[in-house]
Scaffold this motif. Structure first.
Motif, mmCIF file in Angstrom:
data_model
loop_
_atom_site.group_PDB
_atom_site.id
_atom_site.type_symbol
_atom_site.label_atom_id
_atom_site.label_comp_id
_atom_site.label_asym_id
_atom_site.label_seq_id
_atom_site.Cartn_x
_atom_site.Cartn_y
_atom_site.Cartn_z
ATOM 1 N N ALA A 105 0.829 -1.204 0.000
ATOM 2 C CA ALA A 105 0.000 0.000 0.000
ATOM 3 C C ALA A 105 0.867 1.259 0.000
ATOM 4 N N ALA A 106 1.947 1.227 0.770
ATOM 5 C CA ALA A 106 2.857 2.386 0.805
ATOM 6 C C ALA A 106 3.502 2.601 -0.560
ATOM 7 N N LYS A 107 3.889 1.503 -1.202
ATOM 8 C CA LYS A 107 4.492 1.595 -2.536
ATOM 9 C C LYS A 107 3.490 2.167 -3.539
ATOM 10 N N TYR A 108 2.266 1.661 -3.485
ATOM 11 C CA TYR A 108 1.248 2.162 -4.408
ATOM 12 C C TYR A 108 0.884 3.612 -4.119
ATOM 13 N N GLN A 109 0.879 3.997 -2.842
ATOM 14 C CA GLN A 109 0.563 5.384 -2.520
ATOM 15 C C GLN A 109 1.613 6.318 -3.109
ATOM 16 N N GLU A 110 2.874 5.914 -3.065
ATOM 17 C CA GLU A 110 3.939 6.716 -3.685
ATOM 18 C C GLU A 110 3.693 6.877 -5.178
ATOM 19 N N GLN A 111 3.317 5.783 -5.841
ATOM 20 C CA GLN A 111 3.049 5.852 -7.277
ATOM 21 C C GLN A 111 1.848 6.740 -7.573
ATOM 22 N N ILE A 112 0.818 6.626 -6.758
ATOM 23 C CA ILE A 112 -0.373 7.458 -6.941
ATOM 24 C C ILE A 112 -0.018 8.928 -6.743
#
Length: 194
Positions: free
Chosen positions: A179-186
């Motif tokens: 989730a943290a990785k995806y939040q960075e991408q978002i």
């Protein structure tokens, strides 16, 4: 064991996550983390066969639900991929990108239809799977958006009432890291150029 289908492209997965986030209040990055942990964004939906993975006597309700579900969708149950039995249970048979077991899918089917407009919805359809996962995670307490509540909901997604067992903590940790990785991408995608 999971394998066997094309992954949902990130842009499409984010689109699904954002759509259901608006309806359910589940944070898109967290939902992506759960779906990624469950199936690598749909790339790993299973290599099992329902007759084998739901053969144990304790899986009778799952078998019945699976046959009813595939019949309602007009699908040959023998051709539909399901997960193999995990090390911590008697039944495999989890379906689609969100890896729902058949009886849980039945519980959420009508609510998924209200979100996606698909009637009947399919656990193998990515949009339906994202909607089902978001609804379930909201019911498990992830709607607050706090890290603690999201992690707890993720653990319950995997282990139900056994969510506090240390053996399952890896799952909550993995989901939150994803989730943290995806939040960075978002966040990068949301940055507007000058």
């Amino acid at each position: 064991m999971l394998r066997g289908s094309a992954a949902i492209p990130f842009e499409k997965a984010l689109e699904y996550a954002n759509k259901v986030s608006q309806i359910t209040g589940i944070r898109s990055a967290f939902l992506l983390g759960v779906i990624a942990e469950e199936s690598n964004l749909g790339a790993n939906v299973g290599t099992g066969n329902w007759k084998t993975e739901l053969a144990h006597s304790s899986c009778a309700k799952q078998r019945t639900a699976f046959v009813e579900l595939t019949a309602s969708l007009g699908l040959d149950p023998d051709l539909m991929p399901v997960s193999k039995k995990a090390w911590y249970g008697y039944c495999g048979g989890a379906m689609g990108p969100a890896q729902f077991i058949p009886t849980t899918w039945q519980l959420y089917s009508n609510r998924v239809s209200q979100v996606t407009g698909h009637n009947p919805p399919s656990p193998w359809d990515p949009f339906d799977a994202f909607a089902a996962a978001a609804l379930y995670l909201r019911d498990l307490g992830a709607g607050s958006g706090t890290s603690a509540d999201e992690r707890k909901a993720a653990l319950k997604y995997l282990a139900g009432s056994n969510w506090q067992k240390k053996a399952y903590s890896f799952y909550g940790d993995d989901v939150m890291a994803l989730a943290a990785k995806y939040q960075e991408q978002i966040n990068i995608l949301q940055v507007k150029p000058f």
